[in-house]
Scaffold this motif. Structure first.
Motif, PDB file in Angstrom:
ATOM      1  N   TYR A  97       0.809  -1.216   0.000  1.00  0.00           N
ATOM      2  CA  TYR A  97       0.000   0.000   0.000  1.00  0.00           C
ATOM      3  C   TYR A  97       0.846   1.271   0.000  1.00  0.00           C
ATOM      4  CZ  TYR A  97      -3.687  -3.278   1.436  1.00  0.00           C
ATOM      5  OH  TYR A  97      -4.569  -4.325   1.503  1.00  0.00           O
ATOM      6  N   SER A  98       0.190   2.372  -0.383  1.00  0.00           N
ATOM      7  CA  SER A  98       0.813   3.689  -0.322  1.00  0.00           C
ATOM      8  C   SER A  98       0.603   4.336   1.039  1.00  0.00           C
ATOM      9  CB  SER A  98       0.239   4.604  -1.412  1.00  0.00           C
ATOM     10  OG  SER A  98       0.704   5.930  -1.257  1.00  0.00           O
ATOM     11  N   THR A  99      -0.621   4.223   1.562  1.00  0.00           N
ATOM     12  CA  THR A  99      -0.956   4.824   2.847  1.00  0.00           C
ATOM     13  C   THR A  99      -1.221   3.727   3.869  1.00  0.00           C
ATOM     14  OG1 THR A  99      -3.328   4.925   2.352  1.00  0.00           O
ATOM     15  CG2 THR A  99      -1.967   6.804   1.655  1.00  0.00           C
ATOM     16  N   SER A 100      -1.662   4.130   5.052  1.00  0.00           N
ATOM     17  CA  SER A 100      -1.975   3.149   6.093  1.00  0.00           C
ATOM     18  C   SER A 100      -3.244   3.579   6.819  1.00  0.00           C
ATOM     19  CB  SER A 100      -0.813   3.021   7.081  1.00  0.00           C
ATOM     20  OG  SER A 100      -1.060   1.982   8.015  1.00  0.00           O
ATOM     21  N   SER A 101      -4.240   2.696   6.811  1.00  0.00           N
ATOM     22  CA  SER A 101      -5.519   2.989   7.452  1.00  0.00           C
ATOM     23  C   SER A 101      -6.207   1.677   7.775  1.00  0.00           C
ATOM     24  CB  SER A 101      -6.403   3.831   6.521  1.00  0.00           C
ATOM     25  OG  SER A 101      -6.870   3.038   5.432  1.00  0.00           O
ATOM     26  N   GLU A 102      -7.438   1.769   8.288  1.00  0.00           N
ATOM     27  CA  GLU A 102      -8.206   0.557   8.553  1.00  0.00           C
ATOM     28  C   GLU A 102      -8.580  -0.178   7.266  1.00  0.00           C
ATOM     29  OE1 GLU A 102     -11.159   3.937   8.214  1.00  0.00           O
ATOM     30  OE2 GLU A 102      -9.135   3.610   9.007  1.00  0.00           O
ATOM     31  N   LEU A 103      -8.382   0.480   6.114  1.00  0.00           N
ATOM     32  CA  LEU A 103      -8.700  -0.138   4.826  1.00  0.00           C
ATOM     33  C   LEU A 103      -7.515  -0.892   4.228  1.00  0.00           C
ATOM     34  CD1 LEU A 103     -10.704   2.809   3.201  1.00  0.00           C
ATOM     35  CD2 LEU A 103     -11.603   0.842   4.459  1.00  0.00           C
ATOM     36  N   THR A 104      -6.315  -0.596   4.685  1.00  0.00           N
ATOM     37  CA  THR A 104      -5.113  -1.242   4.131  1.00  0.00           C
ATOM     38  C   THR A 104      -4.807  -2.472   4.977  1.00  0.00           C
ATOM     39  OG1 THR A 104      -3.646   0.165   5.456  1.00  0.00           O
ATOM     40  CG2 THR A 104      -4.222   0.943   3.253  1.00  0.00           C
ATOM     41  N   ARG A 105      -5.419  -3.578   4.612  1.00  0.00           N
ATOM     42  CA  ARG A 105      -5.460  -4.744   5.493  1.00  0.00           C
ATOM     43  C   ARG A 105      -4.729  -5.944   4.910  1.00  0.00           C
ATOM     44  NH1 ARG A 105     -11.284  -6.471   6.921  1.00  0.00           N
ATOM     45  NH2 ARG A 105     -10.020  -7.852   8.227  1.00  0.00           N
ATOM     46  N   VAL A 106      -4.373  -6.848   5.803  1.00  0.00           N
ATOM     47  CA  VAL A 106      -4.002  -8.213   5.435  1.00  0.00           C
ATOM     48  C   VAL A 106      -5.263  -9.036   5.654  1.00  0.00           C
ATOM     49  CG1 VAL A 106      -2.517 -10.187   5.947  1.00  0.00           C
ATOM     50  CG2 VAL A 106      -1.608  -7.861   6.085  1.00  0.00           C
ATOM     51  N   THR A 107      -5.951  -9.372   4.573  1.00  0.00           N
ATOM     52  CA  THR A 107      -7.334  -9.840   4.676  1.00  0.00           C
ATOM     53  C   THR A 107      -7.483 -11.214   5.321  1.00  0.00           C
ATOM     54  OG1 THR A 107      -7.179 -10.615   2.382  1.00  0.00           O
ATOM     55  CG2 THR A 107      -8.134  -8.437   2.748  1.00  0.00           C
ATOM     56  N   TRP A 108      -6.396 -11.987   5.422  1.00  0.00           N
ATOM     57  CA  TRP A 108      -6.498 -13.314   6.033  1.00  0.00           C
ATOM     58  C   TRP A 108      -6.038 -13.335   7.487  1.00  0.00           C
ATOM     59  CZ3 TRP A 108      -1.775 -14.906   7.752  1.00  0.00           C
ATOM     60  CH2 TRP A 108      -0.632 -14.420   7.090  1.00  0.00           C
ATOM     61  N   ALA A 109      -5.495 -12.229   7.960  1.00  0.00           N
ATOM     62  CA  ALA A 109      -4.938 -12.199   9.312  1.00  0.00           C
ATOM     63  C   ALA A 109      -6.015 -11.886  10.346  1.00  0.00           C
ATOM     64  CB  ALA A 109      -3.818 -11.172   9.398  1.00  0.00           C
ATOM     65  N   ALA A 110      -5.728 -12.247  11.592  1.00  0.00           N
ATOM     66  CA  ALA A 110      -6.685 -12.018  12.673  1.00  0.00           C
ATOM     67  C   ALA A 110      -6.829 -10.542  13.005  1.00  0.00           C
ATOM     68  CB  ALA A 110      -6.255 -12.795  13.917  1.00  0.00           C
ATOM     69  N   HIS A 111      -5.835  -9.745  12.645  1.00  0.00           N
ATOM     70  CA  HIS A 111      -5.848  -8.323  12.972  1.00  0.00           C
ATOM     71  C   HIS A 111      -5.863  -7.499  11.691  1.00  0.00           C
ATOM     72  CE1 HIS A 111      -4.939  -9.403  17.116  1.00  0.00           C
ATOM     73  NE2 HIS A 111      -3.970 -10.174  16.668  1.00  0.00           N
ATOM     74  N   SER A 112      -6.340  -6.265  11.794  1.00  0.00           N
ATOM     75  CA  SER A 112      -6.425  -5.376  10.627  1.00  0.00           C
ATOM     76  C   SER A 112      -5.101  -4.645  10.430  1.00  0.00           C
ATOM     77  CB  SER A 112      -7.572  -4.377  10.809  1.00  0.00           C
ATOM     78  OG  SER A 112      -7.400  -3.646  12.018  1.00  0.00           O
ATOM     79  N   TYR A 113      -4.036  -5.422  10.274  1.00  0.00           N
ATOM     80  CA  TYR A 113      -2.704  -4.839  10.248  1.00  0.00           C
ATOM     81  C   TYR A 113      -2.317  -4.298   8.874  1.00  0.00           C
ATOM     82  CZ  TYR A 113      -1.367  -6.913  14.771  1.00  0.00           C
ATOM     83  OH  TYR A 113      -1.258  -7.236  16.089  1.00  0.00           O
ATOM     84  N   ASN A 114      -1.594  -3.196   8.894  1.00  0.00           N
ATOM     85  CA  ASN A 114      -0.657  -2.813   7.850  1.00  0.00           C
ATOM     86  C   ASN A 114       0.582  -2.327   8.596  1.00  0.00           C
ATOM     87  OD1 ASN A 114       0.699  -2.073   5.537  1.00  0.00           O
ATOM     88  ND2 ASN A 114      -0.439  -0.187   5.237  1.00  0.00           N
ATOM     89  N   ILE A 115       0.728  -1.029   8.778  1.00  0.00           N
ATOM     90  CA  ILE A 115       1.871  -0.516   9.526  1.00  0.00           C
ATOM     91  C   ILE A 115       1.564  -0.647  11.015  1.00  0.00           C
ATOM     92  CG2 ILE A 115       3.381   1.454   9.912  1.00  0.00           C
ATOM     93  CD1 ILE A 115       3.456   0.149   7.081  1.00  0.00           C
ATOM     94  N   ALA A 116       2.382  -1.421  11.713  1.00  0.00           N
ATOM     95  CA  ALA A 116       2.041  -1.756  13.092  1.00  0.00           C
ATOM     96  C   ALA A 116       3.292  -2.068  13.901  1.00  0.00           C
ATOM     97  CB  ALA A 116       1.094  -2.959  13.124  1.00  0.00           C
ATOM     98  N   PHE A 117       3.137  -1.961  15.208  1.00  0.00           N
ATOM     99  CA  PHE A 117       4.120  -2.463  16.169  1.00  0.00           C
ATOM    100  C   PHE A 117       3.376  -3.373  17.132  1.00  0.00           C
ATOM    101  CE2 PHE A 117       5.827  -2.346  20.473  1.00  0.00           C
ATOM    102  CZ  PHE A 117       7.139  -2.742  20.259  1.00  0.00           C
TER     103      PHE A 117
END
Length: 350
Positions: free
Chosen positions: A305-325
């Motif tokens: 992705y270019s940006t990071s939001s609740e829409l930029t997801r890893v669709t199979w993961a348990a969490h709505s992650y993109n940029i995360a710690f």
């Protein structure tokens, strides 16, 4: 309180290693094939949304993972960042109640990645660093294939990789993990069992951060070709860091994949890794049964992705992650006796 390294017998370590990876011979041997088994709840694996669907009825791989997600609509927020951190220190051994390896087996910085051989297996293309990849799975399954990168840091003092998750008795190390899921969201067909037995349905590209930016010798990151050596720390190649060191973590895309650099401001040493085909990273070709194909496709993994939001997801993961710690809290039980498949007959929490 004694370090738990001294509490785990050699027999227990061998049993645990055998349960998680199968037979684990000496790294000095021919370095046989080895891959992370995410069905066993390895802390290195990204948690899937539906573990019973992926790993079988009654299998649960969830764990505590408090996270901080970064959201920004600024271009580049989803693929280019820099962090400053100080590695945690352990208390004096004589007075300690718990060490870092007991409190958190790893902490990590994450990012969504393009992987056209990963879930949902509907499209053959993925435009790197682009919000054109945003598709609401509740509206359409036609989301580009997605993987998740975790830049993981491992504390010292516990059993060394691969049965454990430390690299050294006193020094920290780090590894770049990319998790993919070989499953079709529409047909519900997974990677064929022959290949899944080798790589896993959830499979991981894994490489320790090294001082020269290349994988350790004889250590292919991709799960089709990965070996025991891939998961065995090499002090002559890997970046080791001291507790209390100040680290700068830099991530950005390149022509041949994501670059991650660690600069130890305290020691003056540095290390890096680029998720490139040249460095041995690769996709597992999606081939459901009746195929028995198990092919590595050399691949440059780029941010999705270019940006990071609740829409930029890893669709199979348990969490709505993109940029995360995230901090992998807990997980630890001292195992007084290892029984079948790495289970403990006596558990003593910390």
């Amino acid at each position: 309180m004694k370090r738990l390294r001294s509490w785990l017998s050699l027999a227990a370590v061998a049993a645990l290693a055998s349960a998680l990876f199968g037979s684990v011979p000496s790294a000095a041997a021919a370095s046989p094939h080895m891959a992370l088994d995410c069905s066993q709840g390895r802390v290195a694996c990204t948690e899937v949304q539906d573990p019973e669907k992926v790993f079988g009825q009654g299998v649960y791989v969830g764990h505590d993972e408090p996270s901080v997600l970064f959201y920004s609509n600024q271009a580049g927020a989803g693929n280019r960042m820099q962090y400053q951190l100080t590695l945690p220190s352990d208390p004096p051994q004589a007075t300690a109640n718990a060490f870092n390896f007991q409190l958190h087996p790893a902490f990590w910085f994450g990012m969504a990645m393009c992987d056209t051989q990963s879930f949902p297996e509907q499209l053959t293309t993925c435009t790197p660093d682009s919000d054109s990849n945003i598709v609401d799975p509740a509206v359409s399954p036609n989301h580009p294939g997605v993987a998740f990168m975790e830049m993981q840091f491992y504390p010292p003092g516990w059993v060394k990789w691969p049965p454990g998750n430390s690299c050294d008795a006193t020094k920290w190390c780090a590894a770049l993990n990319i998790d993919s899921l070989s499953s079709n969201a529409v047909t519900n067909l997974d990677l064929n069992p022959t290949c899944a037995a080798r790589t896993g349905v959830e499979y991981v590209n894994f490489a320790f951060i090294t001082t020269n930016g290349r994988p350790q010798p004889n250590s292919p990151p991709n799960p089709v070709e990965s070996t025991l050596q891939t998961f065995t720390p090499d002090p002559n190649a890997d970046l080791f860091m001291n507790s209390g060191d100040r680290i700068t973590v830099t991530m950005h895309d390149t022509a041949h994949g994501l670059f991650i650099g660690l600069n130890d401001l305290t020691s003056g040493r540095s290390g890096s890794m680029t998720t490139s085909a040249r460095n041995g990273f690769g996709q597992v070709k999606y081939a459901p049964a009746p195929s028995t194909d198990c092919t590595n496709i050399p691949f440059d993994f780029h941010p999705m992705y270019s940006t990071s939001s609740e829409l930029t997801r890893v669709t199979w993961a348990a969490h709505s992650y993109n940029i995360a710690f995230a901090d992998e809290t807990g997980h630890f039980d001292n195992c007084a006796k290892v029984v079948n498949r790495g289970n403990c007959s006596v558990r003593e929490g910390v």
